[in-house]
Design an enzyme around this catalytic site. Sequence first.
Site, PDB file in Angstrom:
ATOM      1  N   GLU A  23      19.314   1.660 -33.713  1.00 39.62           N
ATOM      2  CA  GLU A  23      19.209   3.247 -33.140  1.00 39.62           C
ATOM      3  C   GLU A  23      18.868   3.095 -31.797  1.00 39.62           C
ATOM      4  OE1 GLU A  23      18.006   7.551 -35.261  1.00 39.62           O
ATOM      5  OE2 GLU A  23      16.868   5.651 -35.455  1.00 39.62           O
ATOM      6  N   GLY A  38       7.429   2.279 -34.358  1.00 42.93           N
ATOM      7  CA  GLY A  38       6.703   1.947 -35.452  1.00 42.93           C
ATOM      8  C   GLY A  38       7.446   1.472 -36.712  1.00 42.93           C
ATOM      9  N   GLU A  41       9.303   6.002 -43.277  1.00 50.70           N
ATOM     10  CA  GLU A  41      10.578   5.159 -43.174  1.00 50.70           C
ATOM     11  C   GLU A  41      11.245   5.098 -44.488  1.00 50.70           C
ATOM     12  OE1 GLU A  41      11.633   4.185 -40.590  1.00 50.70           O
ATOM     13  OE2 GLU A  41       9.791   4.582 -39.334  1.00 50.70           O
ATOM     14  N   HIS A  98      13.354   8.170 -45.158  1.00 52.30           N
ATOM     15  CA  HIS A  98      14.778   7.723 -44.605  1.00 52.30           C
ATOM     16  C   HIS A  98      15.765   7.395 -45.535  1.00 52.30           C
ATOM     17  CE1 HIS A  98      14.225   9.207 -40.546  1.00 52.30           C
ATOM     18  NE2 HIS A  98      13.455   8.562 -40.192  1.00 52.30           N
ATOM     19  N   GLU A 101      14.927  12.811 -38.612  1.00 49.09           N
ATOM     20  CA  GLU A 101      13.267  12.528 -38.206  1.00 49.09           C
ATOM     21  C   GLU A 101      12.506  13.640 -38.618  1.00 49.09           C
ATOM     22  OE1 GLU A 101      12.492   9.710 -37.676  1.00 49.09           O
ATOM     23  OE2 GLU A 101      14.459   8.762 -36.995  1.00 49.09           O
ATOM     24  N   MET A 111      11.683   1.221 -38.275  1.00 48.24           N
ATOM     25  CA  MET A 111      13.035   1.624 -38.367  1.00 48.24           C
ATOM     26  C   MET A 111      13.838   1.339 -39.608  1.00 48.24           C
ATOM     27  SD  MET A 111      15.713   2.677 -36.803  1.00 48.24           S
ATOM     28  CE  MET A 111      17.257   2.937 -37.596  1.00 48.24           C
ATOM     29  N   GLU A 112      14.518   2.477 -40.248  1.00 48.11           N
ATOM     30  CA  GLU A 112      14.842   2.671 -41.560  1.00 48.11           C
ATOM     31  C   GLU A 112      16.058   2.139 -41.822  1.00 48.11           C
ATOM     32  OE1 GLU A 112      16.143   6.142 -39.246  1.00 48.11           O
ATOM     33  OE2 GLU A 112      14.436   4.991 -39.287  1.00 48.11           O
ATOM     34  N   ASN A 113      16.379   0.892 -41.389  1.00 41.92           N
ATOM     35  CA  ASN A 113      17.649   0.027 -41.530  1.00 41.92           C
ATOM     36  C   ASN A 113      17.904   0.082 -42.959  1.00 41.92           C
ATOM     37  OD1 ASN A 113      17.786  -0.977 -38.752  1.00 41.92           O
ATOM     38  ND2 ASN A 113      16.179  -2.035 -38.839  1.00 41.92           N
TER      39      ASN A 113
END
Length: 567
Positions: free
Chosen positions: A155, A288, A322, A325, A344, A290-292
């Site tokens: 992202e 902080g 996270e 998400h 977000e 990342m919602e992979n």
Amino acid sequence: MKNKQVYFVSKLAAVLVFAAVSVFSQTPRPNFTRAQTFDAQHYIIRASFDRAKGEVFGDTTVILKPLKADFRSVELDAVDLAFTSVKLDPAGTDLKYTTPAGKVNVALDKAYGPSDTISIRFKYTTTNPKKGVYFREAETSEGRGHSLQIWSQGEAEEARYWFPSFDFPSDKATTEEYITAQKDETVIGNGELIGKTDEPNGNVTWHYKMPVPHSTYLVSFVIGKYSRVDDKYKDIPLGFYVYPGKEETAKKAFGDTKKMIDVYEQLTGVPFPYNKYDQTVVSKFQFGGMENITATTMNDDEIFMADFDFGKSIVVDLVSHELAHSWFGDMVTCKNWAELWLNEGFATYMEAAYREKTFGRDDYLRKIKTNADDFLTNETINKKRHPLFDLRAGNVDELFENSYTTYSKGGAVLHTLREQVGTEAFWKAINIYLNRHKFANVESTDLEKAMEEASGQDLKWFFAQWVYGGGAPKLDVRQSYSARTKTLKLTITETQPPDKITPVVFRLPMDLEIETASGKTTEKVDVTKRIQIFSFKVAAKPTGITLDPGMKIPIKRVKIGKLVSLP
């Protein structure tokens, strides 16, 4: 001239209820969604590495379907990828291609149509990529040491730096990853681990498959020497990947994940949408977390704060954010970057919603107030102001520069929306919204429709001022009391300077708490004009007033003047 015109309008004192935001309701909004000529169906991504040179060896197959007849060429996003082969699969036919800046254009062997499925296999290299794939040297510091790491970040639009793709959130496809690492390393990827294959050179290739369509920015891998701590929610495996020796920290930081999933399922009415959830720490991560999809990447500095009492609350918010998400961003994804707040803002709000269910209403309101205050503080100093619907979306490099709007304001506005429609209607609407757009893309209008359907309210005014408009209301409250008539009169003036994104008038339906020697009473006020007068009969001279005691609208500044006594 402009200020004088605004002053003249305000002096008319006859502004209709919706006039305050009509300009934001009626002005056509830019369309930030990319045009598409094809729909990507599936990516098969193969990657190996030369660590000493910082080199990525890529081999990606893109499977797509045309959206129109007479389809003769394919354009994909590809930045600084040096192609060595572009072929039509499975025939192996060489295809001609060009590489204009940031793209690869492939000429097909013939014309295709919407009923056809096309597979193109790209082989390429890239060295020390500027984005997309990151190499981190090993560290030996006590308590924080880790092996060499290689990991990806997608992202906003970084996937194109390591595999050719339609790198925009509106297009969703399934993916497979074949990631080659050294024998003593672990690879964490998206979806199910299908298996591992030993290579002749002693390396190991890990095969992951993600069968649910998702945007390219959610594709990820992490390579390093990790210790895995296992947990489970129902039949969903939870994996916490930390550096060897940090297993107890993993339990502190991630131990409530299953409780968080349960809370989010209760609130949304939508089960966790995937068959696993991993959380992996990495070094020097730019965010902080990342919602992979199914494989969140976490900043080790922030996760390791769980070892300290002062840091535990921060970690709770990060982990819950996270995880949220998985519903808001991964399953239901913003259609374009102007709508990033739908990812977000919701994840930020769900931090507070988890706190409400776990720690109570007061902690929830504390969190909401913190979000609102963070936004209001930033709003006074940040020159790059924007509405929640981000009009700067054409420049992805700016998306996260003013995150207080997208995140903090987004969360606070969702609280205000819940207060406006009521808690029951709010969560009913969330359920409608998530199920209606499951594994698809959304715009703010989709949320508005769901909220209107669930509540029976017309919310055009709400979205116009809080989503498509910017800024914040600033109220000056003057109060007087007539002993003869036992009447409290309030003159409420909105004093925020209007500009191209800030309304002249915000509509603000709130409660007013009036305190007298005999107790407290609550009245309703609905501010709809630049200057508005409210009168209330009271039992005795007020000893104090509180505007919006329940904090229905936390995004506002209020100045209350001293009570003036009249005969």
